[in-house]
Scaffold this motif. Sequence first.
Motif, PDB file in Angstrom:
ATOM      1  N   ILE A   1       0.997  -0.943  -0.500  1.00 53.79           N
ATOM      2  CA  ILE A   1       0.019  -0.117   0.076  1.00 53.79           C
ATOM      3  C   ILE A   1       1.256   0.954   0.361  1.00 53.79           C
ATOM      4  CG2 ILE A   1      -1.228   1.568   1.073  1.00 53.79           C
ATOM      5  CD1 ILE A   1      -2.571  -1.041   2.750  1.00 53.79           C
ATOM      6  N   THR A   2       0.580   2.078  -1.007  1.00 54.40           N
ATOM      7  CA  THR A   2       1.067   3.641  -0.530  1.00 54.40           C
ATOM      8  C   THR A   2       0.048   4.839  -0.592  1.00 54.40           C
ATOM      9  OG1 THR A   2       0.884   3.530  -3.380  1.00 54.40           O
ATOM     10  CG2 THR A   2       2.739   2.731  -2.904  1.00 54.40           C
ATOM     11  N   SER A   3       0.650   5.879   0.380  1.00 57.51           N
ATOM     12  CA  SER A   3       0.096   6.095   0.779  1.00 57.51           C
ATOM     13  C   SER A   3       1.343   7.929   0.938  1.00 57.51           C
ATOM     14  CB  SER A   3      -0.618   6.570   1.994  1.00 57.51           C
ATOM     15  OG  SER A   3       0.215   6.740   2.792  1.00 57.51           O
ATOM     16  N   ALA A   4       0.634   9.466   1.086  1.00 52.35           N
ATOM     17  CA  ALA A   4       1.625  10.760   0.762  1.00 52.35           C
ATOM     18  C   ALA A   4       2.658  10.485   1.747  1.00 52.35           C
ATOM     19  CB  ALA A   4       0.493  11.306   0.677  1.00 52.35           C
ATOM     20  N   SER A   5       2.033   9.365   3.061  1.00 54.12           N
ATOM     21  CA  SER A   5       2.645  10.130   4.295  1.00 54.12           C
ATOM     22  C   SER A   5       4.129   8.604   4.030  1.00 54.12           C
ATOM     23  CB  SER A   5       1.589   9.090   5.670  1.00 54.12           C
ATOM     24  OG  SER A   5       1.680   8.287   5.239  1.00 54.12           O
ATOM     25  N   ASN A   6       3.629   7.561   3.267  1.00 53.11           N
ATOM     26  CA  ASN A   6       4.789   6.205   3.279  1.00 53.11           C
ATOM     27  C   ASN A   6       5.996   6.946   2.208  1.00 53.11           C
ATOM     28  OD1 ASN A   6       3.857   5.526   5.339  1.00 53.11           O
ATOM     29  ND2 ASN A   6       2.531   4.400   3.784  1.00 53.11           N
ATOM     30  N   LEU A   7       5.696   7.459   1.177  1.00 50.57           N
ATOM     31  CA  LEU A   7       6.384   7.545   0.078  1.00 50.57           C
ATOM     32  C   LEU A   7       7.657   8.854   0.090  1.00 50.57           C
ATOM     33  CD1 LEU A   7       3.632   8.923  -3.040  1.00 50.57           C
ATOM     34  CD2 LEU A   7       4.730   7.345  -2.701  1.00 50.57           C
ATOM     35  N   PRO A   8       8.734   9.038  -0.962  1.00 55.19           N
ATOM     36  CA  PRO A   8       9.832   9.266  -0.687  1.00 55.19           C
ATOM     37  C   PRO A   8       9.709  11.028  -0.604  1.00 55.19           C
ATOM     38  CG  PRO A   8      10.464   7.891  -2.328  1.00 55.19           C
ATOM     39  CD  PRO A   8       8.782   7.890  -1.458  1.00 55.19           C
ATOM     40  N   ALA A   9      10.949  11.958   0.160  1.00 53.62           N
ATOM     41  CA  ALA A   9      10.556  13.608   0.320  1.00 53.62           C
ATOM     42  C   ALA A   9      10.476  13.666  -1.397  1.00 53.62           C
ATOM     43  CB  ALA A   9      11.061  14.334   1.451  1.00 53.62           C
ATOM     44  N   SER A  10      11.038  15.086  -1.275  1.00 50.49           N
ATOM     45  CA  SER A  10      10.508  15.921  -2.420  1.00 50.49           C
ATOM     46  C   SER A  10      12.206  15.969  -2.563  1.00 50.49           C
ATOM     47  CB  SER A  10      10.019  16.764  -2.344  1.00 50.49           C
ATOM     48  OG  SER A  10      10.122  18.083  -1.836  1.00 50.49           O
ATOM     49  N   GLN A  11      13.179  15.667  -3.446  1.00 52.33           N
ATOM     50  CA  GLN A  11      13.639  16.616  -3.840  1.00 52.33           C
ATOM     51  C   GLN A  11      13.890  18.445  -2.753  1.00 52.33           C
ATOM     52  OE1 GLN A  11      17.066  14.647  -5.132  1.00 52.33           O
ATOM     53  NE2 GLN A  11      17.820  16.491  -4.413  1.00 52.33           N
ATOM     54  N   GLY A  12      13.907  18.879  -3.109  1.00 56.63           N
ATOM     55  CA  GLY A  12      13.641  19.766  -1.934  1.00 56.63           C
ATOM     56  C   GLY A  12      13.982  19.467  -0.138  1.00 56.63           C
ATOM     57  N   GLN A  13      12.233  18.991   0.007  1.00 53.55           N
ATOM     58  CA  GLN A  13      12.272  18.181   1.796  1.00 53.55           C
ATOM     59  C   GLN A  13      13.804  17.670   1.819  1.00 53.55           C
ATOM     60  OE1 GLN A  13       8.840  15.973   0.677  1.00 53.55           O
ATOM     61  NE2 GLN A  13       7.870  17.266   3.148  1.00 53.55           N
TER      62      GLN A  13
END
Length: 164
Positions: free
Chosen positions: A49-61
């Motif tokens: 399962i994927t969700s926004a909280s489990n995705l890698p950070a953006s390059q900027g973050q």
Amino acid sequence: MKRISDVRSTVARRVVAGVLLAGGLATAFFTSHPAQAATLPQTLPRTVITSASNLPASQGQLDGWISDALKVMKDNGIPGSYAGIKRNILRESSGNPGAVNNWDSNAARGRASKGLLQVIDPTFKTYHVAGTSSDPFNPVANIVAASNYAAHRYGSIDNVNSAY
């Protein structure tokens, strides 16, 4: 998203699981269902399962977290470079600050690796730097504690080129 449990063949399940692991999707599984993930040493993964909280950070973050950590490290005499930290983050968690490893030898002993640099709780507590969050999932605190550990053990996070 395809569910591994939908695959009937044991061999096919292993192939699907390997592809998902290699593709960086394992992090999403491990953090999505901790109760199910705890059974991984005995069973194949059941769900991805994927969700926004489990995705890698953006390059900027990720850049911001590393930059903030480097400031704390400099103030505390902890060696390390942007390149060394980023290389290790990408290998350990693919940039996911919520990553949890529930399947390796540490997890089998009840000490799952956590966060960007996959630190276990005893190591995080020992090498935590005052003034940073006491939460091992906090990106800056995780980077600083892991870099502090690496400095004590290997001279610098820059000298770490594999799991540590």
